[in-house]
Design an enzyme around this catalytic site. Structure first.
Site, PDB file in Angstrom:
ATOM      1  N   SER A  54      73.437  63.509  35.564  1.00 29.42           N
ATOM      2  CA  SER A  54      72.758  63.106  36.952  1.00 29.42           C
ATOM      3  C   SER A  54      73.470  61.893  37.206  1.00 29.42           C
ATOM      4  O   SER A  54      73.458  61.498  38.275  1.00 29.42           O
ATOM      5  CB  SER A  54      71.401  62.720  36.552  1.00 29.42           C
ATOM      6  OG  SER A  54      70.567  63.730  35.988  1.00 29.42           O
ATOM      7  N   LYS A  95      63.639  51.948  33.476  1.00 28.77           N
ATOM      8  CA  LYS A  95      64.778  52.557  34.401  1.00 28.77           C
ATOM      9  C   LYS A  95      64.355  52.146  35.642  1.00 28.77           C
ATOM     10  O   LYS A  95      62.995  52.504  36.110  1.00 28.77           O
ATOM     11  CB  LYS A  95      65.441  53.929  33.920  1.00 28.77           C
ATOM     12  CG  LYS A  95      65.974  54.145  33.019  1.00 28.77           C
ATOM     13  CD  LYS A  95      66.699  55.549  32.933  1.00 28.77           C
ATOM     14  CE  LYS A  95      67.152  56.013  31.331  1.00 28.77           C
ATOM     15  NZ  LYS A  95      67.781  57.338  31.357  1.00 28.77           N
ATOM     16  N   HIS A 117      70.934  71.179  34.439  1.00 26.58           N
ATOM     17  CA  HIS A 117      69.729  71.520  33.990  1.00 26.58           C
ATOM     18  C   HIS A 117      68.818  72.748  34.173  1.00 26.58           C
ATOM     19  O   HIS A 117      68.212  73.305  33.265  1.00 26.58           O
ATOM     20  CB  HIS A 117      68.844  70.364  34.615  1.00 26.58           C
ATOM     21  CG  HIS A 117      68.691  68.880  34.277  1.00 26.58           C
ATOM     22  ND1 HIS A 117      69.259  68.089  35.338  1.00 26.58           N
ATOM     23  CD2 HIS A 117      69.120  68.158  33.038  1.00 26.58           C
ATOM     24  CE1 HIS A 117      69.485  66.813  34.773  1.00 26.58           C
ATOM     25  NE2 HIS A 117      69.445  66.901  33.637  1.00 26.58           N
ATOM     26  N   ARG A 174      76.230  68.894  25.887  1.00 26.12           N
ATOM     27  CA  ARG A 174      77.418  68.975  26.588  1.00 26.12           C
ATOM     28  C   ARG A 174      78.732  68.831  25.710  1.00 26.12           C
ATOM     29  O   ARG A 174      79.455  69.628  25.393  1.00 26.12           O
ATOM     30  CB  ARG A 174      77.459  68.113  27.814  1.00 26.12           C
ATOM     31  CG  ARG A 174      76.600  68.696  29.115  1.00 26.12           C
ATOM     32  CD  ARG A 174      76.457  67.507  29.937  1.00 26.12           C
ATOM     33  NE  ARG A 174      75.563  66.525  29.228  1.00 26.12           N
ATOM     34  CZ  ARG A 174      74.891  65.460  29.886  1.00 26.12           C
ATOM     35  NH1 ARG A 174      75.010  65.352  31.365  1.00 26.12           N
ATOM     36  NH2 ARG A 174      74.187  64.586  29.362  1.00 26.12           N
TER      37      ARG A 174
HETATM   38  P1  ADP Z   1      68.063  62.002  29.577  1.00 30.37           P
HETATM   39  O1  ADP Z   1      66.809  62.690  29.318  1.00 30.37           O
HETATM   40  O2  ADP Z   1      68.713  61.592  28.323  1.00 30.37           O
HETATM   41  O3  ADP Z   1      67.587  61.054  30.592  1.00 30.37           O
HETATM   42  P2  ADP Z   1      68.777  64.106  31.472  1.00 30.37           P
HETATM   43  O4  ADP Z   1      67.606  63.849  32.108  1.00 30.37           O
HETATM   44  O5  ADP Z   1      70.032  63.785  32.391  1.00 30.37           O
HETATM   45  O6  ADP Z   1      68.830  62.934  30.132  1.00 30.37           O
HETATM   46  O7  ADP Z   1      68.721  65.387  30.463  1.00 30.37           O
HETATM   47  C1  ADP Z   1      68.006  65.986  30.122  1.00 30.37           C
HETATM   48  C2  ADP Z   1      68.429  67.013  29.016  1.00 30.37           C
HETATM   49  O8  ADP Z   1      69.493  67.819  29.591  1.00 30.37           O
HETATM   50  C3  ADP Z   1      69.332  66.170  27.813  1.00 30.37           C
HETATM   51  O9  ADP Z   1      69.318  66.811  26.627  1.00 30.37           O
HETATM   52  C4  ADP Z   1      70.579  66.369  28.291  1.00 30.37           C
HETATM   53  O10 ADP Z   1      71.741  66.350  27.536  1.00 30.37           O
HETATM   54  C5  ADP Z   1      70.723  67.814  28.958  1.00 30.37           C
HETATM   55  N1  ADP Z   1      71.559  67.961  30.227  1.00 30.37           N
HETATM   56  C6  ADP Z   1      72.154  67.188  31.181  1.00 30.37           C
HETATM   57  N2  ADP Z   1      73.057  67.620  31.895  1.00 30.37           N
HETATM   58  C7  ADP Z   1      73.358  69.026  31.167  1.00 30.37           C
HETATM   59  C8  ADP Z   1      74.267  69.943  31.668  1.00 30.37           C
HETATM   60  N3  ADP Z   1      75.193  69.789  32.452  1.00 30.37           N
HETATM   61  N4  ADP Z   1      74.410  70.914  30.751  1.00 30.37           N
HETATM   62  C9  ADP Z   1      73.445  70.984  29.470  1.00 30.37           C
HETATM   63  N5  ADP Z   1      72.710  70.276  29.502  1.00 30.37           N
HETATM   64  C10 ADP Z   1      72.300  69.102  29.998  1.00 30.37           C
END
Ligand code: ADP
Length: 159
Positions: free
Chosen positions: A129, A41, A17, A90
């Protein structure tokens, strides 16, 4: 002035992130990273905790603001008068899910909200995460996954 929103659960935020945040912050005058308050959630960290963690992790980025929201992303974008959403990609699995959300948001907002995708840096392609939570639940080493200041805070949630 170009302003984008990077929404997500960030539960917890990872170095993946942070990499997306740092890169997007260079492309826009202002980047708002916003924690989604998803009542469906049961999160590891509260929205307030996640906001504080993101503030700490991005303190070095002067054009990054941290916020939170609930409800529809397009309504939040309209309230903030922002038309660009940042999301990270990813693997192909992310693509299918993200494509559908991006197209829905564009359609629902009548073209007012468009999504820009940043592809993951290779060193973070494996990182999510959920995997951080799973490793931490077994007291494994998460030091390569999250900022240093966050390692103990995550482990404390499982102690
Ligand atoms: P969500 O919003 O779907 O619950 P997250 O909070 O985990 O997911 O992630 C927010 C955004 O960051 C999403 O677009 C996810 O694809 C992206 N993301 C998460 N981990 C990574 C990573 N390691 N590299 C690039 N983008 C990521």
């Amino acid at each position: 002035m170009k302003h984008a929103i990077y929404p997500g659960s960030f539960d917890p935020m990872t170095l993946g992130h942070l990499d997306v945040i740092e890169r997007a912050a260079q492309m826009f005058d202002t980047l708002t990273v916003s924690v989604l308050n998803n009542v469906a959630k049961s999160p590891l960290f509260s929205v307030e905790e996640r906001v504080k963690i993101l503030e700490e992790a991005t303190a070095h980025l002067k054009n990054v603001k941290i916020d939170s929201f609930s409800g529809l992303l397009i309504d939040y974008c309209a309230k903030k008068d922002v038309h660009i959403v940042i999301r990270g990609l990813r693997a192909i699995t992310d693509f299918e899910y993200e494509l559908q959300i991006a197209q829905t948001n564009r359609k629902l907002s009548k073209g007012q909200v468009d999504t820009i995708f940043l592809t993951t840096s290779l060193e973070y392609a494996y990182l999510s995460s959920s995997s951080v939570k799973e490793i931490a639940s077994f007291h494994g080493d998460i030091s390569q996954c999250v900022p240093e200041f966050l390692v103990d805070r995550i482990h404390n949630k499982f102690s």
